[in-house]
Design a protein around this motif. Sequence first.
Motif, PDB file in Angstrom:
ATOM      1  N   PHE A 248     103.193 -44.409  41.701  1.00 24.50           N
ATOM      2  CA  PHE A 248     103.750 -43.099  42.020  1.00 24.50           C
ATOM      3  C   PHE A 248     103.388 -42.069  40.962  1.00 24.50           C
ATOM      4  CE2 PHE A 248     107.327 -40.104  41.271  1.00 24.50           C
ATOM      5  CZ  PHE A 248     107.170 -39.328  42.417  1.00 24.50           C
ATOM      6  N   TRP A 249     103.615 -42.400  39.683  1.00 24.25           N
ATOM      7  CA  TRP A 249     103.457 -41.400  38.632  1.00 24.25           C
ATOM      8  C   TRP A 249     102.011 -40.973  38.432  1.00 24.25           C
ATOM      9  CZ3 TRP A 249     107.290 -38.553  37.423  1.00 24.25           C
ATOM     10  CH2 TRP A 249     108.576 -39.051  37.490  1.00 24.25           C
TER      11      TRP A 249
ATOM     12  N   THR B  27     100.150 -40.101  40.667  1.00 26.22           N
ATOM     13  CA  THR B  27      99.908 -39.028  41.644  1.00 26.22           C
ATOM     14  C   THR B  27     100.595 -37.735  41.239  1.00 26.22           C
ATOM     15  OG1 THR B  27     101.867 -39.497  43.010  1.00 26.22           O
ATOM     16  CG2 THR B  27      99.860 -40.794  43.456  1.00 26.22           C
ATOM     17  N   GLN B  28     101.365 -37.761  40.147  1.00 26.65           N
ATOM     18  CA  GLN B  28     102.169 -36.614  39.764  1.00 26.65           C
ATOM     19  C   GLN B  28     101.567 -35.874  38.572  1.00 26.65           C
ATOM     20  OE1 GLN B  28     105.103 -35.909  41.708  1.00 26.65           O
ATOM     21  NE2 GLN B  28     103.903 -37.407  42.874  1.00 26.65           N
TER      22      GLN B  28
ATOM     23  N   VAL C 166     101.860 -35.335  35.430  1.00 27.11           N
ATOM     24  CA  VAL C 166     102.452 -35.767  34.161  1.00 27.11           C
ATOM     25  C   VAL C 166     101.325 -36.219  33.242  1.00 27.11           C
ATOM     26  CG1 VAL C 166     104.647 -36.431  35.202  1.00 27.11           C
ATOM     27  CG2 VAL C 166     102.819 -38.125  35.018  1.00 27.11           C
TER      28      VAL C 166
ATOM     29  N   PRO D   3     110.904 -42.702  44.750  1.00 27.78           N
ATOM     30  CA  PRO D   3     109.797 -41.734  44.758  1.00 27.78           C
ATOM     31  C   PRO D   3     109.994 -40.616  45.781  1.00 27.78           C
ATOM     32  CG  PRO D   3     108.950 -43.980  44.678  1.00 27.78           C
ATOM     33  CD  PRO D   3     110.422 -44.077  44.943  1.00 27.78           C
TER      34      PRO D   3
ATOM     35  N   LYS E  98     110.139 -36.605  44.940  1.00 26.67           N
ATOM     36  CA  LYS E  98     109.274 -35.624  45.616  1.00 26.67           C
ATOM     37  C   LYS E  98     110.105 -34.558  46.332  1.00 26.67           C
ATOM     38  CE  LYS E  98     106.655 -38.495  48.009  1.00 26.67           C
ATOM     39  NZ  LYS E  98     105.538 -38.939  48.893  1.00 26.67           N
TER      40      LYS E  98
ATOM     41  N   THR F 209     111.603 -32.130  43.850  1.00 23.77           N
ATOM     42  CA  THR F 209     110.496 -31.292  43.377  1.00 23.77           C
ATOM     43  C   THR F 209     110.174 -30.215  44.394  1.00 23.77           C
ATOM     44  OG1 THR F 209     109.567 -33.146  42.124  1.00 23.77           O
ATOM     45  CG2 THR F 209     108.096 -31.315  42.619  1.00 23.77           C
ATOM     46  N   ARG F 210     110.104 -30.581  45.663  1.00 21.70           N
ATOM     47  CA  ARG F 210     109.814 -29.603  46.729  1.00 21.70           C
ATOM     48  C   ARG F 210     110.874 -28.500  46.743  1.00 21.70           C
ATOM     49  NH1 ARG F 210     111.239 -28.245  51.870  1.00 21.70           N
ATOM     50  NH2 ARG F 210     113.046 -29.632  51.775  1.00 21.70           N
TER      51      ARG F 210
ATOM     52  N   TYR G 160     107.892 -32.592  33.176  1.00 19.95           N
ATOM     53  CA  TYR G 160     107.130 -32.653  34.431  1.00 19.95           C
ATOM     54  C   TYR G 160     106.288 -31.386  34.561  1.00 19.95           C
ATOM     55  CZ  TYR G 160     106.258 -33.266  39.456  1.00 19.95           C
ATOM     56  OH  TYR G 160     105.667 -33.422  40.687  1.00 19.95           O
ATOM     57  N   ASN G 161     105.018 -31.567  34.789  1.00 18.62           N
ATOM     58  CA  ASN G 161     104.068 -30.460  34.951  1.00 18.62           C
ATOM     59  C   ASN G 161     103.994 -29.570  33.712  1.00 18.62           C
ATOM     60  OD1 ASN G 161     102.093 -28.956  36.259  1.00 18.62           O
ATOM     61  ND2 ASN G 161     103.565 -27.577  37.223  1.00 18.62           N
TER      62      ASN G 161
END
Length: 483
Positions: free
Chosen positions: A80-81, A83-84, A86, A224, A228, A231-232, A466-467
């Motif tokens: 999962f991570w 794809t993020q 980070v 996950p 998500k 986050t959305r 995050y980001n």
Amino acid sequence: MSKTGNNKGNNENAASNTTGEGDNVNTALISFEQEMRNAPPGVQEQLRALLQQMDVNGAVSGSSGSGSGKEAKSMEDHKFWKTQPVVKHDEIVEVDGPIESDVPLDQVRAAPYPLPKEFEWSLVDVEDEKEIKELYELLTLNYVEDDDAMFRFNYSANFLKWALLPPGWKKSWHIGVRVTSNKKLVAFISGIPQNVRVHNTIKRMVDINFLCVHKKLRSKRLAPVLIKEVTRRTHLEGIFQAVYTAGVVLPKPVSTCRYFHRSLNPKKLVEVGFSRLARTTTMARLVKQYKLSAETTTPGLRPMEEKDVGAVTQLINKYLSHFELAPHFEEADVRHWLISRPGVVWGFVVENPETKDITDFFSFYSLPSTVINNPKHSTLNAAYSFYYAVQTPDEELDKITDEAERKIARDDAVKNRLMRLMQDALILARRNSFDVFNALNLMDNTLFTEDLKFGPGDGYLHFYLYNWRCTTIQSEKVGLVML
């Protein structure tokens, strides 16, 4: 996405939950940390980097939450991570900044992410007594436990309201998952808005917390989807960065802090298994060792009031400017987080008797744990050090050009003042029937933990962004305290 405070004490006087080889490793680690504090500043940075790398690789024995001796997963194992947005485990960050650009509102996914057919999304109304009870029950039975399944966090309804309803809170960020057939709440994640300064940049972020999935549904891969979805929803509000903590090593911690514990009720801590009586001492000697004065000693110490909000806001922001990862408080934040609430949080200020100026303040909050399968006790009452601030002679410090000398001068100026404050915090916590006082080795906590008889625990807390790429921040440069 959660803290790991359910770790046990591990100090030579009262407690150790590791034996044999683990004891040797922990003793060596404590000695290493003491040598590190005595080293020159440049050498300290190299040693801290080595110590953190040891922790990330699982080399530190007996660490609850930081892997418990297991090696950190490779990036390929983080399905999962990876794809993020980070920072990757092997990535060297040299410049701070966003990993991905902000997304225009019309490009943010409009529909919620799909759940398995037997589940549905649900907003949890934290202000509704029935729904806050549902959330309390979900967290009480399924949230953070220590590795040995001896303690489990027991968040009260009032604590959850305090944690989830700060200034700027949004109901759409209190996200639940229910079983479609019977509407049972089986998963939850939350976000709260917060202004966070990373080095010299203040960003509006969301603090992600209380990620919890019912134990019987862990195989459904709901976590996950919850991440998500929150986050959305934060993207829909124009926020693209987040801060969170975890007891496990994910890609990639911006900082790692260790828990320290100060015994307030040593007999009970031994009886519940939080501590263990060393072979070289007796219970009577242990109780005497941790005995506290009955009265506080700081002149002008009193509970914080509404009239103090403005002064405390200025004081805390000035104090937190010394750290590299810290919140930036508005008066509404101080009013919400730091004025005492019965059974939840305690806030105290020091008022100069002559000038009436507020010179210092401190706070701590209550987070009890359920004691699992213990014949004598059902609850461990733990106080956690929260935010504090003391006056620092910044104008005088600015005249010192050598960085190492300036740090020594600052530590000397802060230590005695902070020692007295935290001694009083311990007395007040004991007066309010707390069994243990917990603190991470962030902010200036290392200036008082040893002298006030805190012992290093077996738990570590990892901080994540995050980001947002960020160069590594040492624990004593972290000024952010997350619930």
